[in-house]
Design a protein around this motif. Structure first.
Motif, PDB file in Angstrom:
ATOM      1  N   VAL A  34      -4.102   6.688  -3.954  1.00  0.00           N
ATOM      2  CA  VAL A  34      -4.164   5.163  -2.797  1.00  0.00           C
ATOM      3  C   VAL A  34      -4.043   3.868  -3.430  1.00  0.00           C
ATOM      4  O   VAL A  34      -5.082   3.636  -4.033  1.00  0.00           O
ATOM      5  N   LEU A  35      -2.706   3.528  -3.371  1.00  0.00           N
ATOM      6  CA  LEU A  35      -3.099   1.872  -3.839  1.00  0.00           C
ATOM      7  C   LEU A  35      -2.712   1.538  -2.845  1.00  0.00           C
ATOM      8  O   LEU A  35      -2.606   1.516  -1.540  1.00  0.00           O
ATOM      9  N   GLU A  36      -3.631   0.465  -3.273  1.00  0.00           N
ATOM     10  CA  GLU A  36      -3.843  -0.644  -1.944  1.00  0.00           C
ATOM     11  C   GLU A  36      -3.774  -2.308  -2.059  1.00  0.00           C
ATOM     12  O   GLU A  36      -2.871  -2.310  -3.569  1.00  0.00           O
ATOM     13  N   LYS A  37      -3.942  -3.776  -2.123  1.00  0.00           N
ATOM     14  CA  LYS A  37      -3.548  -4.338  -3.031  1.00  0.00           C
ATOM     15  C   LYS A  37      -4.139  -4.829  -4.153  1.00  0.00           C
ATOM     16  O   LYS A  37      -3.161  -4.962  -4.376  1.00  0.00           O
ATOM     17  N   ASP A  38      -5.270  -4.776  -4.263  1.00  0.00           N
ATOM     18  CA  ASP A  38      -5.594  -5.482  -5.344  1.00  0.00           C
ATOM     19  C   ASP A  38      -6.868  -3.515  -6.344  1.00  0.00           C
ATOM     20  O   ASP A  38      -7.362  -3.963  -7.270  1.00  0.00           O
ATOM     21  N   ARG A  39      -6.493  -2.453  -5.533  1.00  0.00           N
ATOM     22  CA  ARG A  39      -7.006  -1.471  -6.021  1.00  0.00           C
ATOM     23  C   ARG A  39      -6.602  -0.226  -5.580  1.00  0.00           C
ATOM     24  O   ARG A  39      -5.607   0.068  -5.307  1.00  0.00           O
ATOM     25  N   GLU A  40      -7.179   0.600  -6.994  1.00  0.00           N
ATOM     26  CA  GLU A  40      -5.824   2.145  -7.074  1.00  0.00           C
ATOM     27  C   GLU A  40      -7.388   3.175  -6.465  1.00  0.00           C
ATOM     28  O   GLU A  40      -8.739   2.819  -7.203  1.00  0.00           O
ATOM     29  N   ARG A  76      -3.000   7.306   5.591  1.00  0.00           N
ATOM     30  CA  ARG A  76      -1.765   6.478   5.986  1.00  0.00           C
ATOM     31  C   ARG A  76      -2.320   6.166   7.313  1.00  0.00           C
ATOM     32  O   ARG A  76      -2.273   4.875   8.032  1.00  0.00           O
ATOM     33  N   ILE A  77      -3.702   6.438   7.831  1.00  0.00           N
ATOM     34  CA  ILE A  77      -3.784   6.161   9.800  1.00  0.00           C
ATOM     35  C   ILE A  77      -4.546   4.705   9.778  1.00  0.00           C
ATOM     36  O   ILE A  77      -4.178   3.656   9.828  1.00  0.00           O
ATOM     37  N   ARG A  78      -4.775   5.166   8.366  1.00  0.00           N
ATOM     38  CA  ARG A  78      -6.067   4.008   7.846  1.00  0.00           C
ATOM     39  C   ARG A  78      -5.386   2.505   7.805  1.00  0.00           C
ATOM     40  O   ARG A  78      -5.456   1.157   8.164  1.00  0.00           O
ATOM     41  N   LEU A  79      -4.712   2.849   6.730  1.00  0.00           N
ATOM     42  CA  LEU A  79      -3.598   1.981   6.396  1.00  0.00           C
ATOM     43  C   LEU A  79      -2.189   1.266   7.309  1.00  0.00           C
ATOM     44  O   LEU A  79      -2.267   0.601   6.928  1.00  0.00           O
ATOM     45  N   ARG A  80      -2.900   2.111   8.373  1.00  0.00           N
ATOM     46  CA  ARG A  80      -1.452   1.867   8.851  1.00  0.00           C
ATOM     47  C   ARG A  80      -0.228   1.835   8.581  1.00  0.00           C
ATOM     48  O   ARG A  80       1.205   0.635   9.306  1.00  0.00           O
ATOM     49  N   LEU A  81       0.095   2.609   7.927  1.00  0.00           N
ATOM     50  CA  LEU A  81       1.595   3.039   7.525  1.00  0.00           C
ATOM     51  C   LEU A  81       2.307   3.713   8.568  1.00  0.00           C
ATOM     52  O   LEU A  81       2.060   4.950   8.750  1.00  0.00           O
ATOM     53  N   ASP A  82       3.792   3.488   8.128  1.00  0.00           N
ATOM     54  CA  ASP A  82       4.165   4.585   9.932  1.00  0.00           C
ATOM     55  C   ASP A  82       5.254   5.672   9.211  1.00  0.00           C
ATOM     56  O   ASP A  82       5.177   6.288  10.662  1.00  0.00           O
ATOM     57  N   PRO A 119       0.631  -1.249   0.099  1.00  0.00           N
ATOM     58  CA  PRO A 119      -0.164  -0.520   0.217  1.00  0.00           C
ATOM     59  C   PRO A 119       1.248   1.441  -0.147  1.00  0.00           C
ATOM     60  O   PRO A 119       2.263   1.054   0.660  1.00  0.00           O
ATOM     61  N   CYS A 120       0.785   2.056  -0.570  1.00  0.00           N
ATOM     62  CA  CYS A 120       0.731   3.478  -1.110  1.00  0.00           C
ATOM     63  C   CYS A 120       0.354   4.552  -0.892  1.00  0.00           C
ATOM     64  O   CYS A 120      -1.123   4.042  -1.306  1.00  0.00           O
ATOM     65  N   ILE A 121       0.776   6.432  -0.931  1.00  0.00           N
ATOM     66  CA  ILE A 121      -0.142   6.686  -1.629  1.00  0.00           C
ATOM     67  C   ILE A 121       0.394   7.859  -1.964  1.00  0.00           C
ATOM     68  O   ILE A 121       1.772   8.667  -1.451  1.00  0.00           O
ATOM     69  N   GLU A 122      -0.059   8.680  -2.494  1.00  0.00           N
ATOM     70  CA  GLU A 122       1.102   9.719  -3.639  1.00  0.00           C
ATOM     71  C   GLU A 122       0.050  10.709  -3.304  1.00  0.00           C
ATOM     72  O   GLU A 122      -1.379  10.531  -3.916  1.00  0.00           O
ATOM     73  N   VAL A 123       0.724  12.007  -3.101  1.00  0.00           N
ATOM     74  CA  VAL A 123       0.068  12.742  -3.422  1.00  0.00           C
ATOM     75  C   VAL A 123       1.460  14.317  -4.457  1.00  0.00           C
ATOM     76  O   VAL A 123       1.877  14.063  -5.033  1.00  0.00           O
TER      77      VAL A 123
END
Length: 76
Positions: free
Chosen positions: A40-46, A65-71, A25-29
């Motif tokens: 927002v990129l997750e396992k099988d969706r964008e 970021r908080i929802r996906l528990r990225l640190d 998962p990652c996030i691009e702005v």
């Protein structure tokens, strides 16, 4: 996990973080044509959302970021 936040110009480059051959998962702005976009990129969706104000886009990205528990945030 890592968070990729990319601030781009008019060109949207793909930033995909891979681990063991799988996309993390990652996030691009990024900004284009006077609008701010959060992808927002997750396992099988964008999912891409647009915002008029940069502050709203950054707030949404932080919530994801908080929802996906990225640190951490890496600005590219």
């Amino acid at each position: 996990m890592t968070l990729r936040v990319a601030f781009k110009g008019a060109v949207m480059d793909d930033v995909v973080v891979m681990q063991n051959g799988k996309a993390l998962p990652c996030i691009e702005v990024f900004e284009a044509c006077g609008e701010w976009f959060v992808r927002v990129l997750e396992k099988d969706r964008e999912l891409t959302r647009s915002f008029i104000l940069e502050s709203f886009a950054l707030s949404y990205a932080e919530g994801q970021r908080i929802r996906l528990r990225l640190d951490r945030v890496v600005r590219i």
